[in-house]
Structures are given as C-alpha cells and as structure tokens.
Design a protein around this motif. Structure first.
Motif, PDB file in Angstrom:
ATOM      1  N   SER A  59      -5.161 -24.080   0.749  1.00  0.00           N
ATOM      2  CA  SER A  59      -5.692 -23.041  -0.126  1.00  0.00           C
ATOM      3  C   SER A  59      -5.143 -21.694   0.314  1.00  0.00           C
ATOM      4  CB  SER A  59      -7.227 -23.017  -0.107  1.00  0.00           C
ATOM      5  OG  SER A  59      -7.726 -22.616   1.159  1.00  0.00           O
ATOM      6  N   ALA A  60      -5.294 -20.699  -0.548  1.00  0.00           N
ATOM      7  CA  ALA A  60      -4.799 -19.363  -0.226  1.00  0.00           C
ATOM      8  C   ALA A  60      -5.558 -18.327  -1.022  1.00  0.00           C
ATOM      9  CB  ALA A  60      -3.302 -19.255  -0.514  1.00  0.00           C
ATOM     10  N   ILE A  61      -5.723 -17.159  -0.411  1.00  0.00           N
ATOM     11  CA  ILE A  61      -6.244 -15.980  -1.093  1.00  0.00           C
ATOM     12  C   ILE A  61      -5.072 -15.052  -1.353  1.00  0.00           C
ATOM     13  CG2 ILE A  61      -7.764 -13.968  -0.907  1.00  0.00           C
ATOM     14  CD1 ILE A  61      -9.532 -15.675   0.968  1.00  0.00           C
ATOM     15  N   LEU A  62      -4.946 -14.602  -2.593  1.00  0.00           N
ATOM     16  CA  LEU A  62      -3.841 -13.728  -3.002  1.00  0.00           C
ATOM     17  C   LEU A  62      -4.397 -12.350  -3.342  1.00  0.00           C
ATOM     18  CD1 LEU A  62      -2.851 -16.699  -3.459  1.00  0.00           C
ATOM     19  CD2 LEU A  62      -1.482 -15.830  -5.352  1.00  0.00           C
ATOM     20  N   GLU A  63      -3.853 -11.335  -2.688  1.00  0.00           N
ATOM     21  CA  GLU A  63      -4.298  -9.960  -2.919  1.00  0.00           C
ATOM     22  C   GLU A  63      -3.106  -9.034  -3.074  1.00  0.00           C
ATOM     23  OE1 GLU A  63      -8.534  -9.945  -0.564  1.00  0.00           O
ATOM     24  OE2 GLU A  63      -6.819  -8.994   0.433  1.00  0.00           O
ATOM     25  N   TRP A  64      -3.316  -7.961  -3.819  1.00  0.00           N
ATOM     26  CA  TRP A  64      -2.298  -6.932  -4.009  1.00  0.00           C
ATOM     27  C   TRP A  64      -2.864  -5.637  -3.422  1.00  0.00           C
ATOM     28  CZ3 TRP A  64      -3.052 -11.148  -6.787  1.00  0.00           C
ATOM     29  CH2 TRP A  64      -1.942 -11.873  -7.247  1.00  0.00           C
ATOM     30  N   VAL A  65      -2.274  -5.190  -2.319  1.00  0.00           N
ATOM     31  CA  VAL A  65      -2.845  -4.044  -1.606  1.00  0.00           C
ATOM     32  C   VAL A  65      -1.754  -3.061  -1.188  1.00  0.00           C
ATOM     33  CG1 VAL A  65      -4.817  -5.344  -0.732  1.00  0.00           C
ATOM     34  CG2 VAL A  65      -2.743  -5.225   0.623  1.00  0.00           C
ATOM     35  N   ALA A  66      -2.195  -1.824  -0.969  1.00  0.00           N
ATOM     36  CA  ALA A  66      -1.353  -0.763  -0.416  1.00  0.00           C
ATOM     37  C   ALA A  66      -2.274   0.198   0.311  1.00  0.00           C
ATOM     38  CB  ALA A  66      -0.583  -0.027  -1.512  1.00  0.00           C
ATOM     39  N   ALA A  67      -1.902   0.588   1.529  1.00  0.00           N
ATOM     40  CA  ALA A  67      -2.674   1.559   2.301  1.00  0.00           C
ATOM     41  C   ALA A  67      -4.094   1.056   2.549  1.00  0.00           C
ATOM     42  CB  ALA A  67      -2.671   2.908   1.585  1.00  0.00           C
ATOM     43  N   THR A  68      -5.086   1.935   2.436  1.00  0.00           N
ATOM     44  CA  THR A  68      -6.491   1.573   2.625  1.00  0.00           C
ATOM     45  C   THR A  68      -7.246   1.823   1.335  1.00  0.00           C
ATOM     46  OG1 THR A  68      -7.170   3.790   3.326  1.00  0.00           O
ATOM     47  CG2 THR A  68      -6.321   2.310   5.030  1.00  0.00           C
ATOM     48  N   ASP A 111      -5.897   3.959  -1.652  1.00  0.00           N
ATOM     49  CA  ASP A 111      -5.227   3.000  -2.538  1.00  0.00           C
ATOM     50  C   ASP A 111      -5.418   3.435  -3.991  1.00  0.00           C
ATOM     51  OD1 ASP A 111      -3.942   0.839  -3.589  1.00  0.00           O
ATOM     52  OD2 ASP A 111      -5.350  -0.659  -2.848  1.00  0.00           O
ATOM     53  N   THR A 112      -4.806   4.529  -4.342  1.00  0.00           N
ATOM     54  CA  THR A 112      -5.018   5.136  -5.662  1.00  0.00           C
ATOM     55  C   THR A 112      -3.819   4.995  -6.584  1.00  0.00           C
ATOM     56  OG1 THR A 112      -4.287   7.279  -4.812  1.00  0.00           O
ATOM     57  CG2 THR A 112      -6.650   6.806  -4.726  1.00  0.00           C
ATOM     58  N   ASP A 113      -2.790   4.285  -6.147  1.00  0.00           N
ATOM     59  CA  ASP A 113      -1.595   4.098  -6.966  1.00  0.00           C
ATOM     60  C   ASP A 113      -1.312   2.605  -7.066  1.00  0.00           C
ATOM     61  OD1 ASP A 113       0.796   4.049  -8.274  1.00  0.00           O
ATOM     62  OD2 ASP A 113       1.811   5.483  -6.960  1.00  0.00           O
ATOM     63  N   GLY A 114      -1.723   2.006  -8.162  1.00  0.00           N
ATOM     64  CA  GLY A 114      -1.554   0.574  -8.333  1.00  0.00           C
ATOM     65  C   GLY A 114      -0.117   0.117  -8.384  1.00  0.00           C
ATOM     66  N   THR A 115       0.817   1.038  -8.598  1.00  0.00           N
ATOM     67  CA  THR A 115       2.232   0.661  -8.661  1.00  0.00           C
ATOM     68  C   THR A 115       2.807   0.359  -7.290  1.00  0.00           C
ATOM     69  OG1 THR A 115       3.079   2.933  -8.463  1.00  0.00           O
ATOM     70  CG2 THR A 115       2.514   2.145 -10.674  1.00  0.00           C
ATOM     71  N   LYS A 116       2.126   0.808  -6.235  1.00  0.00           N
ATOM     72  CA  LYS A 116       2.654   0.661  -4.874  1.00  0.00           C
ATOM     73  C   LYS A 116       2.131  -0.590  -4.174  1.00  0.00           C
ATOM     74  CE  LYS A 116       4.961   4.595  -4.559  1.00  0.00           C
ATOM     75  NZ  LYS A 116       5.045   5.020  -5.937  1.00  0.00           N
ATOM     76  N   ARG A 117       1.271  -1.329  -4.806  1.00  0.00           N
ATOM     77  CA  ARG A 117       0.671  -2.488  -4.156  1.00  0.00           C
ATOM     78  C   ARG A 117       1.663  -3.648  -4.018  1.00  0.00           C
ATOM     79  NH1 ARG A 117      -5.010  -2.113  -7.448  1.00  0.00           N
ATOM     80  NH2 ARG A 117      -5.801  -0.265  -6.353  1.00  0.00           N
ATOM     81  N   GLU A 118       1.492  -4.396  -2.928  1.00  0.00           N
ATOM     82  CA  GLU A 118       2.330  -5.554  -2.661  1.00  0.00           C
ATOM     83  C   GLU A 118       1.459  -6.786  -2.425  1.00  0.00           C
ATOM     84  OE1 GLU A 118       4.822  -4.612   0.617  1.00  0.00           O
ATOM     85  OE2 GLU A 118       5.992  -3.109  -0.478  1.00  0.00           O
ATOM     86  N   LEU A 119       2.008  -7.943  -2.749  1.00  0.00           N
ATOM     87  CA  LEU A 119       1.276  -9.189  -2.620  1.00  0.00           C
ATOM     88  C   LEU A 119       1.099  -9.576  -1.156  1.00  0.00           C
ATOM     89  CD1 LEU A 119       0.062 -11.821  -3.823  1.00  0.00           C
ATOM     90  CD2 LEU A 119       2.399 -12.744  -3.827  1.00  0.00           C
ATOM     91  N   LYS A 120      -0.149  -9.894  -0.798  1.00  0.00           N
ATOM     92  CA  LYS A 120      -0.471 -10.451   0.511  1.00  0.00           C
ATOM     93  C   LYS A 120      -1.071 -11.837   0.285  1.00  0.00           C
ATOM     94  CE  LYS A 120       0.373  -6.440   2.524  1.00  0.00           C
ATOM     95  NZ  LYS A 120       1.543  -6.233   3.421  1.00  0.00           N
TER      96      LYS A 120
END
Length: 412
Positions: free
Chosen positions: A262-271, A275-284
């Motif tokens: 199993s896996a949890i997939l998240e899209w995050v950037a900074a804290t 984290d106020t710019d959704g364009t900068k998020r990357e998949l974790k």
C-alpha cells in the motif's frame, strides 16, 4: 381531389413520418446505445431515512468504455471546466449540461490482513446528507472492470435529493469520472481524502504546472482503477501526470493491492504555513514497508492508515493543525493496541467494527464533537484478495437492508 387521392396522400405522409421516426430512433440508438443502457440500469438500493439524516443510494451498471481512453489520449484535463467540456461533448452529447463541484469532505482509511492472508482496504466517506451511487464498469480494451463509490453532489445533485427525473439520471453518466473510492478486478483499491493544505482558513488546491499531461482529482483515481494492476503500477501512472485538484480544495490518496502493498500519495511543498502555491507541489510516496520517516508507530506497523492531514514529516508546526489526527490515532490503536500486531491482522468483522467506531455519528457522540462533516455517507470494506466489497450506507451496520456485498460476478 378525390377521396381516393386524399387517402393515398395521407398514407404516403404517414409512411414518411413513420420512416422518419424509425430513422431518428436508429440514429439515437447508434449514438446513445451504451448511454441509454446505462441510464436504464440505474436502480434504487436504499431509500432516504429522515430519522438518520441519510439520503438515497443508487447503483448503475455502465455500458461501454465511457471514452476514458480518449480522455487520456487527449491529455486529460487541467480544470473542472475542461473536464466538463469533455463529458458534455462525449457522454451527454452536448444535450445535457454538467456541473462538477467538490465539497469539503472528511474520510479515513486503513489496510489490514486476515489470519488466512486476505488483504483488506477499509474506507469511510464523511460528509453531510448526500445521495450516493455504486458505479460498476467493464470498459474492456485492456482496462480493468471496477466497482466504485460516487457522491452525486459532485455532479450537482445536492442536499440528498433523489433521482426523480430523466435529466438527473442522464447526469449520472458522468459518475464514472467522479469516483471517491473503489476496487478493480485486479484487486487494486484506492481512496481520495481531503488534505486541507495551506494557510489556516484558506485551503490551496494542488495545481502542478509542468510539461506533463493533466488530471483532476477524481479522474486520477479513475485512471488508477482502469489501468493499474498493482500499487507500483498505480504510482508509476500517477508520476506521469500533473495533478489539478478540483474546486479549489486539496486531496491526498491511499492505494493498496492484493499483495499487501500500500502507499499514501501526497503533493506537498514547504510547510503548511507557507504552502500557498499549489503549482510548486511535488509528489511524495510513502509505502507501508518504507514509511519509518512518518513516526515510530508507522515504522513498526506494516499496515497503513490515513485521515485528513498531510503525513509528510515536519509539514505542521503543531499536532493541533492536523485534521483527523484523533481518528488516525484511534485506527492505529484499534488494529495494534499493544504493539504486538504489527502485521495488522484483523477479521472481517473487526475491520467493519473499526469503520463503525470512527464513523462520524458515533465518533462525535462519544467524543462530544460537532463537525460539519457529521455523517459517514458510506463505509466500504474492500477485500482485495477475493475482489469483493462490503458496502454500508450511512453507518447503518445493524440494518441488513443497508448492508450490501458486491463482487465482479456481473461480468459473467
């Protein structure tokens, strides 16, 4: 003009009109035969219950491939408007307009294993009174059949309304593009959960902006159900796309398969605070056998669990900022209370009991809470080994008429 001539003219006109009607019928049948069959298949499973504040539940058997191959080949969609345009053009044929929305939702999930090796994926969908639909597909062309759950509020059928007209039923053809959880015939299951990312009081949607093709929140889940035979295949597919969360909100995912992966997939950037710019998020991606960074209990547990906060380390400054942390901890403690059940061994009944325990009605009553998402609209226990699902409407676990078991026998 004689009576005989008049009768002949009327006969010719009648035959012409009949021929026109037949021709129109043939054209409509040719264009809409799958859609007509899908709409006709819609039936009521559970009636609304005012005492429980619960809405009706329906089921639909989708005929044909619902054009998802075309959707993928055309590059997907980066916005709800683009998705709507595709659905209108291909599914409702430009006749019926479609509305898509994504309300603020709760939810929780976990994985586990039976003593006999059966793999489970449990899911609660928390919201308010909302009409639900079970959607069964069999698209063919190398894609997997699937059974998924849809909140029809995403399609504009609001306030728990029944499907009391043809137009509403036609709108349900778009339900294939709005799954919130499901299982496919390969034993892959996936769910989507609000992640509430961004500054307090201002949720920021993920809106990646690379050169990759685009998918919205629910169409990414549909892609997983249609094309992924394992968790690794699901992750590989997701990595190929930019995610664009729907309706200015944010989501993360959990996916599991019949091998126990199993896996949890998240899209995050900074804290969270920055984290106020959704364009900068990357998949974790955090796998159940490689998520030691998430915490001591996560490191020891080979099962996984998720609610409505980002699990990525150091994202929050305080636990108080983690929405659903109480339910997250409760799930873990129910499965592995003393630290000895690290495999996550549980029975089918035990898994259903966990879903019932963290169901919003019972949870709020027990903990003295009041939440906007005060109802668990459905609970689903997916058996990834035997490819079945126990589906419970509106926390009515003790009502046989609200508990269903679905499998893939409809494919025969």
């Amino acid at each position: 003009m004689t009576k005989k001539q008049m009768k002949r003219i009327l006969s010719i006109v009648g035959i012409s009109l009949l021929s026109l009607v037949v021709l129109v019928g043939i054209v409509i049948g040719a264009l809409w035969h799958n859609e007509i069959a899908s709409v006709v298949s819609i039936r009521l499973l559970v009636e609304a219950n005012a005492e429980n504040k619960s809405a009706p539940v329906y089921i639909m058997d989708v005929k044909g491939d619902y054009y998802f191959d075309d959707f993928i080949e055309e590059g997907g969609a980066a916005t709800d408007d683009q998705l709507i345009q595709f659905i209108v053009d291909h599914i409702t044929k430009g006749i019926i307009p479609v509305e898509l929305s994504a309300p603020d939702i709760g939810c929780s999930s976990f994985t586990g294993v039976g003593a006999d090796g059966t793999r489970y994926f449990g899911r609660n969908y928390d919201f308010s009174t909302s009409t639900a639909m079970i959607v069964r597909t069999n698209p063919g062309n190398g894609r997997y059949a699937s059974i998924s759950s849809v909140d029809l509020q995403f399609l504009g059928i609001k306030d728990g309304a029944p499907l009391d007209g043809l137009v509403q039923k036609i709108l349900c053809l778009a339900a294939t593009y709005a799954p919130l959880d499901g299982i496919n015939e390969a034993g892959v299951s996936c769910g989507i959960y609000m992640s509430y990312q961004g500054e307090e009081g201002k949720v920021v949607a993920t809106d990646q902006a690379t050169e990759k093709p685009d998918l919205t929140s629910t169409t990414m889940l549909r892609m997983i159900l249609d094309y992924a035979g394992t968790v690794e295949e699901a992750v590989e597919l997701v990595r190929k796309y930019d995610l664009h969360d729907s309706a200015n909100t944010s989501f993360h995912y959990m996916v599991a398969d019949a091998t126990g992966k199993s896996a949890i997939l998240e899209w995050v950037a900074a804290t969270d605070e920055t984290d106020t710019d959704g364009t900068k998020r990357e998949l974790k991606v955090y796998y159940n056998d490689g998520d030691a960074a998430l915490g001591e209990k996560e490191a020891q547990d080979k099962f996984q669990y998720v609610t409505n906060f980002i699990v990525t380390p150091d994202y929050y400054t305080a636990d108080e900022d983690k929405k659903g942390l109480d339910r997250y901890a409760a799930i873990q403690s129910k499965i592995n209370p003393d630290g000895t059940n690290t495999e996550g061994v549980l029975t089918r009944e035990g898994a259903l009991d966990i879903l019932e325990t963290v169901g919003r009605r019972k949870w709020d009553r027990r903990n003295g809470e009041s939440d906007a998402n005060g109802i668990t609209v459905w609970s689903a226990l997916y058996d990834l080994t035997n490819k079945t699902v126990v589906w419970v409407s509106n926390e009515e676990f003790d009502h046989p008429e609200s508990v269903f078991t679905f499998d893939f026998s409809y494919l025969k």
